[in-house]
Design a protein around this motif. Sequence first.
Motif, PDB file in Angstrom:
ATOM      1  N   VAL A  43      -5.500 -11.290  -0.792  1.00 35.04           N
ATOM      2  CA  VAL A  43      -5.214 -10.333  -1.970  1.00 35.04           C
ATOM      3  C   VAL A  43      -4.707  -9.039  -1.260  1.00 35.04           C
ATOM      4  O   VAL A  43      -4.890  -8.399  -0.653  1.00 35.04           O
ATOM      5  N   ASP A  44      -3.183  -8.612  -2.451  1.00 36.74           N
ATOM      6  CA  ASP A  44      -3.226  -7.459  -2.091  1.00 36.74           C
ATOM      7  C   ASP A  44      -2.993  -6.348  -3.302  1.00 36.74           C
ATOM      8  O   ASP A  44      -2.621  -7.103  -4.356  1.00 36.74           O
ATOM      9  N   GLY A  45      -3.944  -5.208  -3.163  1.00 36.57           N
ATOM     10  CA  GLY A  45      -4.056  -4.684  -4.472  1.00 36.57           C
ATOM     11  C   GLY A  45      -3.465  -3.291  -4.023  1.00 36.57           C
ATOM     12  O   GLY A  45      -3.289  -3.106  -3.166  1.00 36.57           O
ATOM     13  N   GLU A  46      -4.454  -2.339  -4.898  1.00 36.38           N
ATOM     14  CA  GLU A  46      -3.909  -0.482  -4.879  1.00 36.38           C
ATOM     15  C   GLU A  46      -4.763  -0.296  -3.404  1.00 36.38           C
ATOM     16  O   GLU A  46      -4.513   0.758  -2.866  1.00 36.38           O
ATOM     17  N   ARG A  47      -5.772  -0.947  -3.374  1.00 37.00           N
ATOM     18  CA  ARG A  47      -6.517  -0.890  -2.479  1.00 37.00           C
ATOM     19  C   ARG A  47      -6.457  -1.110  -1.184  1.00 37.00           C
ATOM     20  O   ARG A  47      -7.269  -1.190   0.694  1.00 37.00           O
ATOM     21  N   GLY A  48      -6.135  -1.807  -1.038  1.00 35.62           N
ATOM     22  CA  GLY A  48      -5.325  -2.582   0.269  1.00 35.62           C
ATOM     23  C   GLY A  48      -5.371  -3.616  -0.053  1.00 35.62           C
ATOM     24  O   GLY A  48      -5.608  -4.755  -1.203  1.00 35.62           O
ATOM     25  N   ILE A  49      -5.114  -4.840   1.229  1.00 33.76           N
ATOM     26  CA  ILE A  49      -4.507  -6.365   1.736  1.00 33.76           C
ATOM     27  C   ILE A  49      -6.927  -6.025   2.008  1.00 33.76           C
ATOM     28  O   ILE A  49      -6.924  -5.686   2.547  1.00 33.76           O
ATOM     29  N   GLN A  50      -6.433  -7.792   1.502  1.00 29.97           N
ATOM     30  CA  GLN A  50      -7.998  -8.504   1.464  1.00 29.97           C
ATOM     31  C   GLN A  50      -7.488  -9.314   1.831  1.00 29.97           C
ATOM     32  O   GLN A  50      -6.925 -10.593   1.784  1.00 29.97           O
ATOM     33  N   ARG A  51      -8.257  -9.718   3.795  1.00 31.86           N
ATOM     34  CA  ARG A  51      -7.769 -11.296   3.641  1.00 31.86           C
ATOM     35  C   ARG A  51      -9.587 -11.654   3.866  1.00 31.86           C
ATOM     36  O   ARG A  51     -10.188 -11.372   5.168  1.00 31.86           O
TER      37      ARG A  51
END
Length: 416
Positions: free
Chosen positions: A146-154
């Motif tokens: 997931v790429d969101g406002e809080r940065g990437i989540q892998r």
Amino acid sequence: MKCFLYFRDKSKSKQSKSAPELKNQNKSDTSSASRTTKSAGSMASPRSIPELYREKGQDLRVFSLPELRDATNGFNRLLKIGEGGFGNVYKGTISPADGQGNPTVVAIKKLNQQGFQGHKEWLAEVQFLSVVSHPNLVKLLGYCSVDGERGIQRLLVYEYMPNKSLENHLFNRTMSTLPWKMRLQIILGAAEGLAYLHEGLEIQVIYRDFKSSNVLLDENFNPKLSDFGLAREGPTGDHTHVSTAVVGTQGYAAPEYIETGHLTVKSDIWSFGVVLYEILTGRRTVERNRPQSEQKLLDWVKQFPADGKRFSMIIDPRLRDQYSLVAARRVAMLANSCLNKNPKDRPTMREVVESLKKAIQESEDGNPSDRNRPESSHSNMANSDRRKDKMGATGTSTSKKKIPPMLQPTKRSIVV
């Protein structure tokens, strides 16, 4: 232990609900740089990992971030079971995709957004582990991207390995001693996993990070290799090696790879030889709290040749003679062949597997007679030498209890 080189690779995609792809790879750090285009009419080239991944990657489950947050109770620190360069690893519980059946206990790796190993290694793990399938390789169940406002989540979701790693059982003095035959069975399984990567696939896979912390143990102590973030495809065509940036863990990487960046399956063989000596001695590859002559494992064991009278002095004292000296000598000689300075003179993993099977058979057939052998005096010599270490200047014991060398376990680069 620290890696030689870390890298980061930022992705600009938003939400990933399909199989992730490697994009804009640096040619100097991929096996594609060493591939040969075959002439028309010749045999077709082996398919690459990305090509094979496009066939099998759809089998992986795509998790949402809320699912994995719930599975770990908000990534609760009490559920953290490991940490490394990639980030933290948590024990979690997930429900079946169809909502039917019992929940499954899993291990969930969460990328450290401030880390250095990052997105590129995450992609490599997803692609390699979706292609390989072997009883001695850890199983990847799915991922979250997931790429969101809080940065990437892998994140990566694996089968849970309740008995931690080989490193834990060899070096953590608070755990019970790993028996001799179990050590051999574990390293045999690891060898079979490496042999599969080297010879059992359409393409050759170089693991590149073989070490005791990456050999995980299931509920029955069956070993499984984990952490494929540094894995690379082997050379094809007329090429003899893959040229890459030098990455890995200090103490385990082959010298020719460190010096040249030329990577082959023989690099894995060297690393395997290092772990064989860890199993024999119960010592880490580097221990700074020991005398200067004993700090580097490979330098120290050279003083006790496998065919010499003093060889038994290197055997892990916690085994207390509950091992086969004949088999131990075979394992040491195998380790020496794996650590040959000339990569071409090192054995293949298939040859390693056969040698370990012989060592196990020798342990089963010869261990009782080994304990009554004349060579047992060598073990007594080792025990005497250890007792001297506990004596004061007057020759009297300074402690009533045997005090084993206490080591602080180092953090694993990535641990499931």
